[in-house]
Design a protein around this motif. Structure first.
Motif, PDB file in Angstrom:
ATOM      1  N   SER A  15      38.698  36.935  35.538  1.00  0.00           N
ATOM      2  CA  SER A  15      38.484  35.636  36.176  1.00  0.00           C
ATOM      3  C   SER A  15      37.014  35.511  36.557  1.00  0.00           C
ATOM      4  O   SER A  15      36.461  36.387  37.223  1.00  0.00           O
ATOM      5  CB  SER A  15      39.322  35.511  37.451  1.00  0.00           C
ATOM      6  N   CYS A  50      37.260  30.982  33.597  1.00  0.00           N
ATOM      7  CA  CYS A  50      38.031  30.279  34.620  1.00  0.00           C
ATOM      8  C   CYS A  50      38.953  29.356  33.846  1.00  0.00           C
ATOM      9  O   CYS A  50      38.503  28.360  33.275  1.00  0.00           O
ATOM     10  CB  CYS A  50      37.150  29.468  35.562  1.00  0.00           C
ATOM     11  N   ALA A 102      43.865  42.021  31.395  1.00  0.00           N
ATOM     12  CA  ALA A 102      43.177  40.964  32.141  1.00  0.00           C
ATOM     13  C   ALA A 102      43.169  41.329  33.624  1.00  0.00           C
ATOM     14  O   ALA A 102      44.137  41.897  34.141  1.00  0.00           O
ATOM     15  CB  ALA A 102      43.881  39.628  31.938  1.00  0.00           C
ATOM     16  N   LEU A 104      42.723  39.202  36.946  1.00  0.00           N
ATOM     17  CA  LEU A 104      42.698  37.804  37.367  1.00  0.00           C
ATOM     18  C   LEU A 104      42.848  37.674  38.875  1.00  0.00           C
ATOM     19  O   LEU A 104      43.327  38.585  39.550  1.00  0.00           O
ATOM     20  CB  LEU A 104      43.819  37.036  36.647  1.00  0.00           C
ATOM     21  N   LYS A 105      42.453  36.510  39.399  1.00  0.00           N
ATOM     22  CA  LYS A 105      42.423  36.262  40.844  1.00  0.00           C
ATOM     23  C   LYS A 105      43.823  36.111  41.429  1.00  0.00           C
ATOM     24  O   LYS A 105      44.560  35.191  41.069  1.00  0.00           O
ATOM     25  CB  LYS A 105      41.584  35.005  41.138  1.00  0.00           C
ATOM     26  N   CYS A 111      46.147  32.236  37.962  1.00  0.00           N
ATOM     27  CA  CYS A 111      45.866  33.648  37.734  1.00  0.00           C
ATOM     28  C   CYS A 111      46.640  34.635  38.593  1.00  0.00           C
ATOM     29  O   CYS A 111      46.557  35.833  38.350  1.00  0.00           O
ATOM     30  CB  CYS A 111      44.375  33.890  37.933  1.00  0.00           C
ATOM     31  N   THR A 133      48.939  34.038  33.923  1.00  0.00           N
ATOM     32  CA  THR A 133      49.543  35.370  33.962  1.00  0.00           C
ATOM     33  C   THR A 133      50.861  35.380  33.204  1.00  0.00           C
ATOM     34  O   THR A 133      51.110  36.285  32.396  1.00  0.00           O
ATOM     35  CB  THR A 133      49.745  35.810  35.422  1.00  0.00           C
ATOM     36  N   VAL A 143      48.353  42.219  32.982  1.00  0.00           N
ATOM     37  CA  VAL A 143      47.553  41.467  33.947  1.00  0.00           C
ATOM     38  C   VAL A 143      47.509  42.204  35.280  1.00  0.00           C
ATOM     39  O   VAL A 143      48.552  42.616  35.803  1.00  0.00           O
ATOM     40  CB  VAL A 143      48.108  40.044  34.144  1.00  0.00           C
ATOM     41  N   ASN A 145      45.160  42.337  39.239  1.00  0.00           N
ATOM     42  CA  ASN A 145      44.386  41.486  40.144  1.00  0.00           C
ATOM     43  C   ASN A 145      43.205  42.271  40.704  1.00  0.00           C
ATOM     44  O   ASN A 145      42.994  43.434  40.347  1.00  0.00           O
ATOM     45  CB  ASN A 145      45.280  40.912  41.252  1.00  0.00           C
TER      46      ASN A 145
END
Length: 158
Positions: A15, A50, A102, A104-105, A111, A133, A143, A145
């Protein structure tokens, strides 16, 4: 193994807001990124995205939350199409670069990987994932975080 980056090196989707890019709904970033992620980015092994901006949304924008398969802004606007478009772009990017991991936020309606907000815009968190996700996981992409970066890098053998 040489220090030079080759096309065969594993790449990770990250992200953009986790790497200091001011693309969040509030026009800010979530983090300036870890030193390890910055090193990997300099080596060309990190692909930043993003999905909300990729889906056509401006920065800043009204906060949005996921309610089942719909994404709605705090102002009541249905943003599902833009979020879905961004999710598809994320998947295409992963497929084109053979990305299998990945970072991601967390909490984002795009995400989030462990929790998202419940759609009431009260800050209430629920177990769930964002639409990016869900799409990536359905296509075999792991995925993580921002709280599990080390696990993601271990899985990528980086």
């Amino acid at each position: 193994m040489s220090n030079s980056t080759q096309k065969s090196d594993p790449q990770i989707l990250v992200s953009a807001c986790l790497m200091g890019k001011p693309v969040r709904y509030d026009g800010r970033y979530a983090s300036q990124g870890s030193e390890k992620l910055h090193q990997l980015h300099k080596q060309g092994r990190i692909v930043l995205l993003c999905p909300e901006v990729a889906g056509g949304l401006p920065t800043p924008r009204a906060p949005a939350e996921r309610i089942a398969n719909l994404i709605q802004s705090q102002t009541g606007e249905d943003l599902t199409n833009a979020f879905t478009h961004g999710a598809k772009k994320a998947l295409t990017l992963c497929q084109n670069h053979n990305i299998k991991i990945a970072i991601l936020k967390e909490g984002s309606p795009s995400c989030g990987s462990d929790f998202i907000y419940d759609g009431s815009f009260t800050g209430t968190k629920i177990n769930g994932a964002g639409i990016v996700t869900d799409l990536l996981r359905a296509n075999g992409i792991s995925v993580f975080n921002e709280h599990s970066i080390e696990r993601a890098l271990d899985l990528a053998n980086i």
